[in-house]
Enzyme design. Sequence first.
Site, mmCIF file in Angstrom:
data_model
loop_
_atom_site.group_PDB
_atom_site.id
_atom_site.type_symbol
_atom_site.label_atom_id
_atom_site.label_comp_id
_atom_site.label_asym_id
_atom_site.label_seq_id
_atom_site.Cartn_x
_atom_site.Cartn_y
_atom_site.Cartn_z
ATOM 1 N N LYS A 257 0.914 -1.262 -0.009
ATOM 2 C CA LYS A 257 -0.040 0.036 0.147
ATOM 3 C C LYS A 257 0.870 1.270 -0.150
ATOM 4 C CE LYS A 257 -4.010 1.845 0.640
ATOM 5 N NZ LYS A 257 -3.696 2.849 -0.584
ATOM 6 N N LYS B 97 5.105 2.404 8.464
ATOM 7 C CA LYS B 97 3.638 3.072 8.589
ATOM 8 C C LYS B 97 2.749 2.089 9.092
ATOM 9 C CE LYS B 97 3.325 6.951 6.298
ATOM 10 N NZ LYS B 97 3.182 7.881 5.241
ATOM 11 N N THR C 122 -4.948 12.571 6.962
ATOM 12 C CA THR C 122 -3.844 12.889 7.418
ATOM 13 C C THR C 122 -3.647 13.951 8.141
ATOM 14 O OG1 THR C 122 -3.104 11.864 4.807
ATOM 15 C CG2 THR C 122 -1.245 13.009 6.092
ATOM 16 N N ASN D 269 -3.130 19.538 1.523
ATOM 17 C CA ASN D 269 -4.304 18.785 1.726
ATOM 18 C C ASN D 269 -4.014 18.846 3.354
ATOM 19 O OD1 ASN D 269 -5.126 16.474 2.946
ATOM 20 N ND2 ASN D 269 -6.211 16.251 1.129
ATOM 21 N N LYS E 223 5.303 2.358 -3.146
ATOM 22 C CA LYS E 223 5.037 3.843 -3.456
ATOM 23 C C LYS E 223 5.336 3.751 -4.901
ATOM 24 C CE LYS E 223 4.600 7.813 -1.198
ATOM 25 N NZ LYS E 223 4.154 7.738 0.234
HETATM 26 N N1 GLU Z 1 0.608 8.798 0.437
HETATM 27 C C1 GLU Z 1 0.216 8.774 1.704
HETATM 28 C C2 GLU Z 1 1.304 8.430 2.830
HETATM 29 O O1 GLU Z 1 2.422 8.726 2.420
HETATM 30 C C3 GLU Z 1 -1.231 7.770 1.921
HETATM 31 C C4 GLU Z 1 -0.841 6.607 1.457
HETATM 32 C C5 GLU Z 1 -2.192 5.819 1.298
HETATM 33 O O2 GLU Z 1 -3.001 6.066 1.796
HETATM 34 O O3 GLU Z 1 -2.014 4.489 0.854
HETATM 35 O O4 GLU Z 1 0.974 7.889 3.674
#
Ligand code: GLU
Length: 433
Positions: free
Chosen positions: A72, A96, A192, A223, A108
């Site tokens: 993810k 994370k 976030t 955002n 990513k």
């Molecule tokens: N791009 C965001 C992050 O760095 C969200 C990633 C997601 O929701 O999968 O956490």
Amino acid sequence: MSEPAEDSIFEKALKRLDTARKYATIDEETIQRMQHPIQMLHVSIPVRMDNGTLKIFEGYRVRHDATRGPTKGGIRFHPQVNLDEVKALSLWMTCKCAVLDIPYGGAKGGVIVNPKELSPMELERLSRGFIDKVADFIGPDTDIPAPDVYTNERIMGWMMDEYSTITRRHSPGVITGKPIALGGSLGRSAATGRGAYYCIKELEAKRNWDPHQIRVAVQGFGNAGQSVAQLLHRDGYQIVAVSDSKGGIHRKEGFDIPSLMKTKNESRVLKAVYCEGSVCEAIAADKITNEELLELDVDLLIPAALENAITTENADRIQANVIVEVANGPVTLEADEVLDAKKKLIIPDILANAGGVTVSYFEWVQNRCGDYWSEEKVNTRLEQAMRQQFEVVYQLMEQHQISMRTAAYASALNRIGAAVAATGTARYFSGQE
Ligand code: GLU
């Protein structure tokens, strides 16, 4: 394979794991796995521009680790995207998801582009073109993208639509952060910032803060920066400085955040204004640079823009005692040492900005069940998750007298390590357990 460059951000990200491993109960094989992303894809995306010419864009998707579940992580559109950065960002996603105990591994993606230079139709063609090239790599059970720097709901919608067209199956679960009308989750866009806000509320309780006495500077008014600023402002925190990529504004008395958001989102320009209804008036404020914002005399500093905002160049001039990393990787490995020595508390990115992926997970669950939640349910579940994992990390920090970052990595390693051990390590196969 060539030797990794000394300033490789992926190698530096691994060093943080190395520091944390002493405080986690894991097998050596866990670290070994973290050192090698499982799959890396480099793509070229031909895009027909509005003036008829052809332009080829380059992009990446890296799946870092899938031991705890499908991978993810977001897709960013930015001119500085490179493979090393995407690898580091994918490793941070693995950690994370583990810190928040979400059943995902990390990934990513990124495309080398300045999306502000594209027309809306060029942006759509690029977004669909990227999915065309990674369609065999992603999927609701394998790898699930989401928004990141300079990508948004609309782009996620195009991407989901393209994937569904390619696979001939409506597949909302392939990507998160979609528009609500296309299967997105209520509460995702603010998640976030909201997650970071719950971390700050936890700290507020521990330190007995009076919000009205706490001065805050926010670098990056996109955002996530806007959401956290808005929630803190509502509770009485003094947001005295904000900035975007073009520069910032500073006002000792603090800003009315809804007014700043209104003009920024309508005109794309960050202006010192106070609005009543639809009428906005300019107010007195100092113009500052992004660098100056970081060094202001404030209590709470929120870097919410890009990596490497705080380096050894400016670390010893940071005055804030608490730094909340809403961006990914805003403090470099070397700057950490300077800030730790000065007893600054850093709520690390893999905890502070994990609200986004947490609600992405909720969105995916809703897509898979076809049962959609109220915004209240989303926010309540997010609050529970953030507060609970903040406590886990905070206790590890106190127990071992380590930085909050090291504690967050130790918590992540404990969970990843448990999954690695469950698949069997050398100890098991040689009959030692
Ligand atoms: N791009 C965001 C992050 O760095 C969200 C990633 C997601 O929701 O999968 O956490």
